[in-house]
Enzyme design. Structure first.
Site, PDB file in Angstrom:
ATOM      1  N   CYS A   1      -4.623  11.978  13.108  1.00  0.00           N
ATOM      2  CA  CYS A   1      -5.367  10.708  13.102  1.00  0.00           C
ATOM      3  C   CYS A   1      -5.163  10.077  14.468  1.00  0.00           C
ATOM      4  CB  CYS A   1      -4.890   9.801  11.971  1.00  0.00           C
ATOM      5  SG  CYS A   1      -3.331   9.015  12.322  1.00  0.00           S
TER       6      CYS A   1
ATOM      7  N   ARG B   1      -8.402  -0.883   5.048  1.00  0.00           N
ATOM      8  CA  ARG B   1      -7.590   0.158   4.421  1.00  0.00           C
ATOM      9  C   ARG B   1      -6.233  -0.388   4.000  1.00  0.00           C
ATOM     10  NH1 ARG B   1      -6.547   5.162   7.709  1.00  0.00           N
ATOM     11  NH2 ARG B   1      -5.400   5.464   5.783  1.00  0.00           N
TER      12      ARG B   1
ATOM     13  N   LYS C   1       0.854  -1.209   0.000  1.00  0.00           N
ATOM     14  CA  LYS C   1       0.000   0.000   0.000  1.00  0.00           C
ATOM     15  C   LYS C   1       0.882   1.249   0.000  1.00  0.00           C
ATOM     16  CE  LYS C   1      -1.707   1.349   4.099  1.00  0.00           C
ATOM     17  NZ  LYS C   1      -1.358   2.726   4.518  1.00  0.00           N
ATOM     18  N   ASN C   2       1.902   1.255   0.864  1.00  0.00           N
ATOM     19  CA  ASN C   2       2.692   2.474   1.046  1.00  0.00           C
ATOM     20  C   ASN C   2       3.715   2.723  -0.050  1.00  0.00           C
ATOM     21  OD1 ASN C   2       1.151   2.950   3.261  1.00  0.00           O
ATOM     22  ND2 ASN C   2       2.705   2.394   4.758  1.00  0.00           N
TER      23      ASN C   2
ATOM     24  N   ASP D   1       5.179   0.335  12.117  1.00  0.00           N
ATOM     25  CA  ASP D   1       3.956  -0.325  11.620  1.00  0.00           C
ATOM     26  C   ASP D   1       3.861  -1.787  12.040  1.00  0.00           C
ATOM     27  OD1 ASP D   1       3.800   1.448   8.425  1.00  0.00           O
ATOM     28  OD2 ASP D   1       3.345   2.038  10.482  1.00  0.00           O
TER      29      ASP D   1
ATOM     30  N   ARG E   1       0.436  14.236  13.339  1.00  0.00           N
ATOM     31  CA  ARG E   1       0.914  14.008  11.964  1.00  0.00           C
ATOM     32  C   ARG E   1       0.905  15.292  11.132  1.00  0.00           C
ATOM     33  NH1 ARG E   1      -1.148   8.300   9.961  1.00  0.00           N
ATOM     34  NH2 ARG E   1       0.740   8.435   8.727  1.00  0.00           N
TER      35      ARG E   1
HETATM   36  C1  EPZ Z   1       4.303   6.818   6.520  1.00  0.00           C
HETATM   37  O1  EPZ Z   1       3.496   7.797   7.136  1.00  0.00           O
HETATM   38  C2  EPZ Z   1       3.418   5.598   6.383  1.00  0.00           C
HETATM   39  N1  EPZ Z   1       2.275   5.917   5.524  1.00  0.00           N
HETATM   40  C3  EPZ Z   1       2.946   5.153   7.767  1.00  0.00           C
HETATM   41  O2  EPZ Z   1       2.190   3.958   7.589  1.00  0.00           O
HETATM   42  C4  EPZ Z   1       4.161   4.849   8.636  1.00  0.00           C
HETATM   43  O3  EPZ Z   1       3.734   4.498   9.925  1.00  0.00           O
HETATM   44  C5  EPZ Z   1       5.072   6.084   8.696  1.00  0.00           C
HETATM   45  O4  EPZ Z   1       5.427   6.494   7.347  1.00  0.00           O
HETATM   46  C6  EPZ Z   1       6.353   5.817   9.470  1.00  0.00           C
HETATM   47  O5  EPZ Z   1       7.051   4.766   8.873  1.00  0.00           O
HETATM   48  C7  EPZ Z   1       2.462   5.964   4.185  1.00  0.00           C
HETATM   49  O6  EPZ Z   1       3.549   5.754   3.675  1.00  0.00           O
HETATM   50  C8  EPZ Z   1       1.251   6.266   3.360  1.00  0.00           C
HETATM   51  P1  EPZ Z   1       6.232  10.219   8.629  1.00  0.00           P
HETATM   52  P2  EPZ Z   1       4.012   9.345   7.170  1.00  0.00           P
HETATM   53  O7  EPZ Z   1       6.035  11.497   7.894  1.00  0.00           O
HETATM   54  O8  EPZ Z   1       4.838   9.634   5.994  1.00  0.00           O
HETATM   55  C9  EPZ Z   1       6.528  13.522  11.987  1.00  0.00           C
HETATM   56  C10 EPZ Z   1       0.392   2.541   7.868  1.00  0.00           C
HETATM   57  O9  EPZ Z   1       0.060   1.903   8.858  1.00  0.00           O
HETATM   58  N2  EPZ Z   1       6.339  14.499  10.898  1.00  0.00           N
HETATM   59  O10 EPZ Z   1       7.401   9.370   8.292  1.00  0.00           O
HETATM   60  O11 EPZ Z   1       2.817  10.195   7.431  1.00  0.00           O
HETATM   61  C11 EPZ Z   1       5.285  12.671  12.220  1.00  0.00           C
HETATM   62  O12 EPZ Z   1       4.386  13.338  13.080  1.00  0.00           O
HETATM   63  C12 EPZ Z   1       0.817   3.972   7.987  1.00  0.00           C
HETATM   64  O13 EPZ Z   1       0.453   2.066   6.693  1.00  0.00           O
HETATM   65  C13 EPZ Z   1       6.419  15.859  11.203  1.00  0.00           C
HETATM   66  O14 EPZ Z   1       6.627  16.263  12.356  1.00  0.00           O
HETATM   67  O15 EPZ Z   1       4.921   9.333   8.463  1.00  0.00           O
HETATM   68  C14 EPZ Z   1       5.860  11.418  12.837  1.00  0.00           C
HETATM   69  O16 EPZ Z   1       6.034  11.637  14.224  1.00  0.00           O
HETATM   70  C15 EPZ Z   1       0.568   4.499   9.382  1.00  0.00           C
HETATM   71  N3  EPZ Z   1       6.248  16.750  10.193  1.00  0.00           N
HETATM   72  C16 EPZ Z   1       7.229  11.281  12.161  1.00  0.00           C
HETATM   73  O17 EPZ Z   1       7.516  12.564  11.589  1.00  0.00           O
HETATM   74  C17 EPZ Z   1       6.024  16.352   8.892  1.00  0.00           C
HETATM   75  O18 EPZ Z   1       5.891  17.236   8.013  1.00  0.00           O
HETATM   76  C18 EPZ Z   1       7.263  10.253  11.042  1.00  0.00           C
HETATM   77  O19 EPZ Z   1       6.181  10.543  10.190  1.00  0.00           O
HETATM   78  C19 EPZ Z   1       5.946  14.970   8.612  1.00  0.00           C
HETATM   79  C20 EPZ Z   1       6.110  14.058   9.633  1.00  0.00           C
END
Ligand code: EPZ
Length: 417
Positions: free
Chosen positions: A116, A396, A22-23, A304, A121
């Site tokens: 969420c 999802r 998915k990702n 995850d 996020r």
């Molecule tokens: C991706 O989410 C995945 N989703 C998530 O999978 C996964 O848990 C996550 O990466 C971490 O590996 C997809 O790829 C669609 P991040 P993402 O930006 O990109 C902070 C699932 O179960 N952050 O790497 O949204 C954020 O709050 C989902 O399939 C900021 O502060 O995660 C978090 O604490 C859940 N500012 C950390 O970084 C930003 O602009 C990592 O988030 C962006 C992120």
């Protein structure tokens, strides 16, 4: 509304096919906006989130066909550059159209994805990256609006490693003028998969999979045919299910290469893992050993997989500590697991699990995608029947999970409420 019911006590054995990731599919489908030709993707999982991004691409004016595991996208005549609230609220990864739209149409108006269940996020790093590339960013009425005649290459440092942040800026930079360097970039396999597809479209990206990615902008990208990589989190979930039920399960259509940390922890917990080309066999004969886990960015232990491992540790000998360092609220499954009899105490970013409890089936509530997977896993070993409500969370990210588990011998069925 559906619920999934699981009767515990069945040992899983046999073969299970792992679907496309998915990702990886989400950013790759978004990247089709960068070309006016027809892209064709195979091994695309049939998931709610994929249907959501297909709906979003169509609302932008792209022509999309989705048949079996094949998605065909032609974005030659995009009608508008707006991703509306009613679509984005269904799936926050819709933010992935922001970078491609600014690069292709010089404008994008995307509804801000709220937080969420697992955390706030924010998308500040996405916006900071776009601004560094020269986009004018405006936040109004719950939308982000970005404009740029032509994005210009820049040095961009990510304060926090962000998977979709890296992917969004990667897709914006490929058509920018000049060179962009991303530092502290995400190294996940899904980022590498996206970079590979972009390079096959004519982009010039070096260093994907490392913390420093260099992109030399080009003027034009051609359409591409590509297969989506296997879903390492779905694979990890089934590997935990095999270890949990002292089973013997062979996963097909996946590689161990993206599952190093997960395989390491499973072996430490007492599972035997055999690897052959395109398949992984997981067995467990002896007792489950407790262990400590700390979630990290790739190649560390994936956040995850945290909820799934918590169930395994609830059945292990001794005490385990799981530390969640990526998201600030990713222990929601704990209260539901405790209703099934798990002995878990949460203190800040740590969950202390006192293992070898016996679980007993009960109605539970799914709250987010991976939490719902952990409740299904718990149902596999709980005495009696466990009913998981709000399974739309599960749909999802897992394709036909109950059919796949049933084929492995689980007593599991979906029922209407
Ligand atoms: C991706 O989410 C995945 N989703 C998530 O999978 C996964 O848990 C996550 O990466 C971490 O590996 C997809 O790829 C669609 P991040 P993402 O930006 O990109 C902070 C699932 O179960 N952050 O790497 O949204 C954020 O709050 C989902 O399939 C900021 O502060 O995660 C978090 O604490 C859940 N500012 C950390 O970084 C930003 O602009 C990592 O988030 C962006 C992120």
């Amino acid at each position: 509304m559906d619920k999934i019911c699981v009767e515990g006590g069945k040992r899983l054995e046999g073969q299970v096919g792992i679907s496309g990731a998915k990702n990886a599919a989400l950013p790759i489908l978004a990247s089709s906006l960068l070309t006016d030709g027809t892209c064709r993707f195979t091994n695309v999982p049939n998931l709610r989130d994929i249907h959501s991004i297909v709906q979003l691409l169509e609302s932008l004016g792209a022509y999309v066909e989705f048949e079996d595991d094949m998605v065909l996208v032609n974005a030659a005549s995009l009608a508008n550059s707006e991703a509306p609230y009613e679509l984005v609220r269904k799936m926050r990864a819709s933010i992935l159209v922001l970078g491609p739209l600014v690069a292709r149409l010089q404008h994008a108006r995307v509804s801000l994805p709220g937080g969420c269940a697992i955390g706030a996020r924010p998308i500040n790093l996405h916006l900071k990256g776009l601004a560094s590339l020269g986009a004018e960013i405006e936040l109004q009425h719950g939308y982000v609006e970005a404009r740029a005649k032509r994005l210009r290459g820049a040095e961009i440092y990510f304060d926090t490693v962000s998977v979709t942040g890296t992917e969004n800026i990667l897709m914006a930079a490929v058509l920018a003028e000049g060179v962009t360097v991303l530092r502290n970039a995400a190294r996940e396999p899904e980022v590498v998969a996206l970079a590979n597809v972009l390079n096959r479209m004519g982009a010039d990206i070096q260093g994907a999979g490392t913390a420093v990615i260099t992109i030399r902008g080009v003027d034009f990208l051609k359409p591409v045919e590509a297969a989506i990589i296997p879903d390492r989190i779905e694979a990890g979930t089934f590997m935990v299910a095999a270890a949990l039920t002292a089973g013997d399960v062979t996963l097909t259509g996946c590689e161990r290469e993206h599952l190093g940390a997960v395989c390491d922890k499973l072996q430490q917990a007492g599972a035997q893992i055999e690897q052959r080309p395109g398949r992984i066999r997981v067995r467990r004969e002896g007792p489950l050993a407790s262990l400590d886990i700390r979630t990290q960015t790739y190649p560390g232990f994936p956040t995850d997989m945290q909820a799934q491992f918590m169930v395994l540790m609830a059945m292990a000998n001794g005490q385990s500590i799981i530390t969640e360092t990526i998201f600030e609220n990713r222990f929601i499954h704990v209260s539901e697991l405790k209703r099934l009899g798990a002995d878990i105490v949460v203190s800040g970013e740590n969950a202390i699990i006192r293992g070898q409890t016996s679980l007993s089936g009960a109605p539970v509530m799914a709250t987010d995608l991976r939490a719902s997977a952990s409740l299904v896993l718990a149902g596999l070993v709980a005495e009696g029947v466990t009913e998981i409500h709000r399974v739309y969370h599960l749909d999802r990210g897992y394709e036909r999970i109950e059919a796949k588990l049933k084929k492995l011998g689980a007593s599991i069925w979906r029922a209407q409420i």
